[in-house]
Design a protein around this motif. Structure first.
Motif, PDB file in Angstrom:
ATOM      1  N   VAL A  38      47.812  30.255  40.038  1.00  0.00           N
ATOM      2  CA  VAL A  38      46.459  30.726  40.318  1.00  0.00           C
ATOM      3  C   VAL A  38      45.417  30.102  39.397  1.00  0.00           C
ATOM      4  O   VAL A  38      44.217  30.144  39.690  1.00  0.00           O
ATOM      5  N   LYS A  39      45.859  29.508  38.309  1.00  0.00           N
ATOM      6  CA  LYS A  39      44.905  28.899  37.371  1.00  0.00           C
ATOM      7  C   LYS A  39      44.415  27.532  37.843  1.00  0.00           C
ATOM      8  O   LYS A  39      43.358  27.060  37.405  1.00  0.00           O
TER       9      LYS A  39
ATOM     10  N   THR B  46      45.512  34.564  43.946  1.00  0.00           N
ATOM     11  CA  THR B  46      46.571  35.573  43.839  1.00  0.00           C
ATOM     12  C   THR B  46      46.881  36.176  45.197  1.00  0.00           C
ATOM     13  O   THR B  46      48.048  36.328  45.585  1.00  0.00           O
TER      14      THR B  46
ATOM     15  N   ASP C  39      34.428  31.006  39.041  1.00  0.00           N
ATOM     16  CA  ASP C  39      35.332  31.533  38.018  1.00  0.00           C
ATOM     17  C   ASP C  39      35.474  33.050  38.094  1.00  0.00           C
ATOM     18  O   ASP C  39      36.416  33.605  37.526  1.00  0.00           O
TER      19      ASP C  39
ATOM     20  N   GLU D 261      40.549  32.943  41.050  1.00  0.00           N
ATOM     21  CA  GLU D 261      41.909  33.373  40.703  1.00  0.00           C
ATOM     22  C   GLU D 261      42.325  34.590  41.523  1.00  0.00           C
ATOM     23  O   GLU D 261      43.490  34.716  41.907  1.00  0.00           O
TER      24      GLU D 261
END
Length: 322
Positions: free
Chosen positions: A290-291, A313, A305, A309
């Motif tokens: 996920v990064k 997910t 940002d 993520e």
């Protein structure tokens, strides 16, 4: 969502929150938004069709929750409103702005889905007699999440802005398609399968070929996934096939050319799906996948940002079982 604790301040005149909701427009509407440095302005985008553009930000006390795009369609007999906004302050400013463009009654408030920035103003429209319309799944979704929304957003935007906010479900439900006659203008409502949420609804004004897409369309601000990535991608072609010439996205510039408004969103989701599928195939664990998934899109979106993520997910959980 990050909580804006620094700019949580009250505007003057909040003593009037104890009065009835019917009195709120003059007390909490345009003046309160102006005190926060915001202006509620309806823009005419077609004959009898108006829209408000929300700010590209997270909901906060500073922006009064006014982050989503809202709409108005005026018929010869009545008015329909698309979404009520992220606070009663915004909703009452909205009602005041509608009163400046038409004396016809607001007969319908159409909620495009369950998220607070689209439904926290519902009480103001209930008080002026509007029938609230939504996807067949919306009452269940609001029942499941309503208490959480009220608590979590109280922490995020402050007690003052949340005062008198209620979770109010629709009383008119759309199973598949529904037409609303405003007098000389018929709106076509369509319920969608799980995509942004499992209760997405679009509104099409065939008289002007204007589509109110809700959060099935984001422009500029990163799309948020709270339903199904695969469902969203599968329905893109059907969405694009709607015979609109302009669209009002849930977030972003108003109006937008149609179906070109879908291009950036489709690209992002295709890249996100590609990156997650590769991570799964390579045995990369979720915490690492996920990064980096979708990272090539960072410079193309506001709030990347804050949400990417989370999207990655949800995509991982869905795609690992496809």
């Amino acid at each position: 969502m990050p909580i804006d604790r620094v700019r949580r301040k009250l505007v003057n005149g909040f003593a009037c929150t104890a009065v009835s909701a019917a009195m709120l427009p003059c007390c909490l509407g345009r003046a309160a938004l102006a005190a926060a440095g915001l202006e509620f302005k309806l823009r005419k985008i077609a004959d009898g069709v108006f829209a408000f553009r929300g700010v590209d930000a997270l909901m906060s006390a500073a922006n009064q929750g006014a982050i989503s795009n809202l709409g108005v369609v005026v018929g010869t007999d009545a008015v329909a409103v698309i979404d009520s906004g992220g606070s009663l302050i915004e909703a009452n400013a909205f009602i005041a702005a509608i009163g400046k463009i038409t004396a016809r009654p607001v007969r319908y408030l159409i909620n495009t889905h369950m998220h607070p920035d689209h439904i926290f103003g519902n009480a103001a429209f209930r008080e002026i007699g509007a029938t609230i319309v939504g996807h067949r799944n919306l009452p269940r979704a609001l029942e499941a999440r309503g208490a959480f929304y009220l608590q979590s957003f109280r922490e995020q935007i402050g007690d003052a802005l949340m005062k008198a906010v209620e979770i109010i479900p629709p009383t008119m439900l759309v199973d598949d398609r529904l037409q609303l006659d405003l007098g000389g203008r018929v709106l076509e409502l369509q319920a969608w399968k799980a995509a942004h949420t499992d209760n997405d609804l679009t509104v099409f004004d065939s008289a002007t070929h204007t589509l109110f897409a809700g959060d099935l369309v984001f422009i500029g601000s990163l799309p948020t996934l709270d339903g199904s990535l695969l469902g969203w991608l599968r329905q893109m072609d059907a969405l694009a096939a709607i015979g609109a010439v302009r669209a009002v996205p849930g977030h972003g510039p108003v109006p937008a050319d149609w179906p070109a408004a879908l291009m950036a969103e489709r690209r992002y989701f295709e890249i996100l799906a590609r990156d997650i599928r590769k991570a799964i195939a390579d045995g990369i664990p979720l915490r690492d996948a996920v990064k980096t998934a979708g990272a090539s899109e960072r410079d193309n979106w506001h709030l990347f940002d804050d949400y990417n993520e989370r999207n990655a997910t949800a995509a991982f959980a869905e795609l690992e079982w496809e």
